[in-house]
Enzyme design. Structure first.
Site, mmCIF file in Angstrom:
data_model
loop_
_atom_site.group_PDB
_atom_site.id
_atom_site.type_symbol
_atom_site.label_atom_id
_atom_site.label_comp_id
_atom_site.label_asym_id
_atom_site.label_seq_id
_atom_site.Cartn_x
_atom_site.Cartn_y
_atom_site.Cartn_z
ATOM 1 N N CYS A 1 5.581 2.964 -3.368
ATOM 2 C CA CYS A 1 4.714 2.329 -2.363
ATOM 3 C C CYS A 1 4.073 1.099 -2.985
ATOM 4 O O CYS A 1 4.735 0.095 -3.145
ATOM 5 C CB CYS A 1 3.705 3.317 -1.802
ATOM 6 S SG CYS A 1 2.885 4.341 -3.034
ATOM 7 N N SER A 2 2.817 1.173 -3.344
ATOM 8 C CA SER A 2 2.163 -0.037 -3.857
ATOM 9 C C SER A 2 1.045 0.305 -4.822
ATOM 10 O O SER A 2 0.073 -0.438 -4.930
ATOM 11 C CB SER A 2 1.616 -0.853 -2.690
ATOM 12 O OG SER A 2 0.717 -0.060 -1.947
ATOM 13 N N CYS A 3 1.143 1.431 -5.546
ATOM 14 C CA CYS A 3 0.088 1.828 -6.474
ATOM 15 C C CYS A 3 -0.123 0.733 -7.522
ATOM 16 O O CYS A 3 0.830 0.100 -7.973
ATOM 17 C CB CYS A 3 0.445 3.137 -7.171
ATOM 18 S SG CYS A 3 0.632 4.480 -5.993
ATOM 19 N N CYS B 1 5.379 -0.422 -8.298
ATOM 20 C CA CYS B 1 5.348 0.947 -7.783
ATOM 21 C C CYS B 1 6.555 1.061 -6.864
ATOM 22 O O CYS B 1 6.565 0.473 -5.787
ATOM 23 C CB CYS B 1 4.068 1.241 -7.013
ATOM 24 S SG CYS B 1 4.135 2.877 -6.247
HETATM 25 FE FE FE Z 1 2.443 3.514 -4.883
#
Ligand code: FE
Length: 196
Positions: A107-109, A104
């Site tokens: 961010c960190s999906c 991602c």
């Molecule tokens: Fe994300």
């Protein structure tokens, strides 16, 4: 400061940030509680591993999974819902010709329900920026050396869309049971930074 005092200061700050976000309409009241419930509901890489093992032993399931992962997960009693809205999941299958890796960049999906909480390297700026520019170099650092003719595809997750890699079944595993096969699959394999 004692540990209790530190945690009450932190709790008060977190509460204050939640109030601000809710006040500005950036966060729905209760959203954080729902997210914590999702974690507690048992997101684990063992779930992703079960999906992979089923796909390895059942070609019909594998094709349903690749065509419509959200529906196919239901066959194993799993789902991508359990929060505000169901996240769209796409499963991408590795082959000799193509290797997939998930990131991602914003961010960190990540599909928590199937992979558990994301590892710190997945959230790092270094991984998020470099895997897009130089996937082969990043994979080499993870110990994954791919033949030059294997194409690498990088999938960028978002708030609505999540990806999971279906690794290739290792050679010599014909005699293993579905549960034993699931035991071979790692979280890195499901992200694409390991072969299995
Ligand atoms: Fe994300």
């Amino acid at each position: 400061m004692s540990g209790d005092h530190v945690s009450s200061v932190i709790s008060a700050r977190v509460r204050r940030v939640e109030d601000l976000l809710e006040g500005r309409g950036l966060l729905d009241a209760g959203e954080i509680d729902r997210r914590i419930d999702e974690f507690a509901a048992g997101g684990s890489p063992a779930n992703g591993a079960r999906v992979v093992a089923r796909a390895w032993v059942d070609p019909g399931f594998a094709s349903r999974l690749l065509a419509d992962a959200n529906t196919a997960l239901g066959e194993l009693g799993l789902s991508m819902s359990g929060g505000l809205q169901e996240q769209r999941l796409k499963v991408v299958a590795n082959s000799a010709a193509e290797h997939h890796v998930v990131v991602c960049t914003l961010c960190s999906c990540y599909p928590i329900a199937l992979l558990g909480p994301s590892p710190s390297w997945y959230k790092s700026e270094a991984y998020r920026s470099r895997v897009v520019r130089d996937p082969r170099g990043v994979l080499r650092e993870f110990g994954v050396e791919l033949p030059a003719e294997t194409q690498i595809s990088v999938w960028d997750a978002s708030a609505e869309s999540r990806y999971m890699v279906l690794p290739r079944r290792p050679e010599g595993t014909g005699a293993l049971s579905e549960a034993e096969l699931a035991g071979l699959v790692t979280r890195k394999g499901l992200i694409g930074t390991a072969l299995v």
